[in-house]
Scaffold this motif. Structure first.
Motif, PDB file in Angstrom:
ATOM      1  N   VAL A 123       6.643  15.370  -5.377  1.00 13.53           N
ATOM      2  CA  VAL A 123       8.019  15.053  -5.765  1.00 13.53           C
ATOM      3  C   VAL A 123       8.253  13.549  -5.652  1.00 13.53           C
ATOM      4  O   VAL A 123       8.842  12.923  -6.547  1.00 13.53           O
ATOM      5  N   TYR A 124       7.780  12.963  -4.555  1.00 16.81           N
ATOM      6  CA  TYR A 124       7.966  11.522  -4.354  1.00 16.81           C
ATOM      7  C   TYR A 124       7.324  10.713  -5.476  1.00 16.81           C
ATOM      8  O   TYR A 124       7.952   9.806  -6.050  1.00 16.81           O
ATOM      9  N   VAL A 125       6.072  11.036  -5.786  1.00 15.80           N
ATOM     10  CA  VAL A 125       5.349  10.287  -6.811  1.00 15.80           C
ATOM     11  C   VAL A 125       6.027  10.420  -8.176  1.00 15.80           C
ATOM     12  O   VAL A 125       6.065   9.478  -8.971  1.00 15.80           O
TER      13      VAL A 125
ATOM     14  N   GLU B 261       8.814   2.453  -7.310  1.00 17.78           N
ATOM     15  CA  GLU B 261       8.097   1.378  -6.635  1.00 17.78           C
ATOM     16  C   GLU B 261       6.679   1.261  -7.195  1.00 17.78           C
ATOM     17  O   GLU B 261       6.109   2.230  -7.702  1.00 17.78           O
ATOM     18  N   ARG B 262       6.100   0.068  -7.063  1.00 21.50           N
ATOM     19  CA  ARG B 262       4.748  -0.176  -7.524  1.00 21.50           C
ATOM     20  C   ARG B 262       3.941  -0.817  -6.394  1.00 21.50           C
ATOM     21  O   ARG B 262       4.477  -1.569  -5.581  1.00 21.50           O
TER      22      ARG B 262
ATOM     23  N   VAL C 288       0.834  -1.196   0.000  1.00 17.63           N
ATOM     24  CA  VAL C 288       0.000   0.000   0.000  1.00 17.63           C
ATOM     25  C   VAL C 288       0.872   1.250   0.000  1.00 17.63           C
ATOM     26  O   VAL C 288       1.797   1.381   0.816  1.00 17.63           O
ATOM     27  N   GLN C 289       0.561   2.159  -0.912  1.00 15.94           N
ATOM     28  CA  GLN C 289       1.167   3.497  -0.917  1.00 15.94           C
ATOM     29  C   GLN C 289       0.159   4.453  -0.280  1.00 15.94           C
ATOM     30  O   GLN C 289      -0.957   4.610  -0.775  1.00 15.94           O
TER      31      GLN C 289
ATOM     32  N   LYS D 261      -1.457   6.580 -11.539  1.00 18.26           N
ATOM     33  CA  LYS D 261      -1.737   5.385 -12.342  1.00 18.26           C
ATOM     34  C   LYS D 261      -0.480   4.547 -12.528  1.00 18.26           C
ATOM     35  O   LYS D 261      -0.542   3.304 -12.506  1.00 18.26           O
ATOM     36  N   THR D 262       0.659   5.214 -12.710  1.00 19.89           N
ATOM     37  CA  THR D 262       1.910   4.471 -12.924  1.00 19.89           C
ATOM     38  C   THR D 262       2.417   3.807 -11.655  1.00 19.89           C
ATOM     39  O   THR D 262       3.305   2.956 -11.718  1.00 19.89           O
TER      40      THR D 262
END
Length: 236
Positions: free
Chosen positions: A134-136, A141-142, A76-77, A170-171
């Protein structure tokens, strides 16, 4: 008797009146307060509620309707940690021990979460101090589930309202994963903004999107197959 990071009598008293456990300034100048209200830990930033254990009803209702079995895995993100209501309720209310990467802009907020709530959980929670935009943009990571809960007081910063940010969300997904985003609809102006965002951005990026109306918030799902019908959610 289970450990509490505050005197037990303050929990009892919180059913009569709010108990302020800690008050201070965050790393970016925000006024932060940890309170006990009706026995539950609550985090306020400049007076706005950022989390309130399983009384954080917008995500609670979203999780009641989420088809957990349809998720491909348990990574989970979490964008926006607050005091940790999301991992707390998924573990203690829904019985899910998940593997979280939680991104939080304010290191002081992370310290409060660790002191007051996260210590009692068994889920794996990795915290990252960073601007979520910035992180995204940079992470490779997925995740199986991406949860977006980003506010500054009661506003969503404009960078998180763009199609570019939604495309980046989405990515972050593994094939078959799901994004859930929290949007404010309390005031008429908030609802108007949410309607435009859902129509012109969210549904453009996520063609099979769905929306769950939880009164003062809309919870946006990237794919309608993850949103159970109301009766199915009650049985799960």
């Amino acid at each position: 008797m289970a450990y509490l990071p505050y005197p037990r009598w303050r929990k009892w008293l919180s059913y009569l009146m709010d108990q302020t456990l800690e008050f201070g300034e965050g790393d970016h100048g925000d006024e932060l307060a940890v309170l006990l209200r009706k026995g539950k830990l609550l985090l306020q930033s400049n007076g706005a509620i950022y989390s309130w254990e399983d009384n954080y009803y917008n995500f609670r209702r979203a999780f009641e309707r989420l088809d957990w079995e349809a998720l491909p895995g348990d990574r989970v993100q979490l964008l926006g940690l607050g005091l940790g209501s999301v991992p707390q309720m998924t573990e203690e209310l829904f019985g899910k021990r998940l593997d979280y990467t939680a991104v939080e802009y304010d290191e002081a907020v992370v310290a409060l979460a660790e002191d007051y709530l996260l210590y009692r959980l068994h889920s794996n929670i990795t915290t990252v101090i960073a601007d979520a935009a910035v992180y995204v943009a940079q992470t490779r990571e997925r995740f199986d589930l991406v949860l977006v809960d980003i506010f500054v007081d009661d506003k969503i910063p404009e960078v998180f309202n763009t199609a570019g940010f939604a495309e980046r969300l989405k990515t972050l997904l593994v094939p078959g994963g799901c994004v859930i985003s929290n949007r404010l609809t309390f005031r008429a102006a908030d609802k108007s903004i949410a309607e435009v965002y859902y129509r012109d951005v969210w549904k453009t990026v996520f063609e099979n999107a769905a929306m769950l109306d939880v009164s003062s918030n809309w919870m946006l799902f990237s794919d309608e197959r993850f949103l159970l019908a109301e009766e199915e959610g009650k049985r799960s």
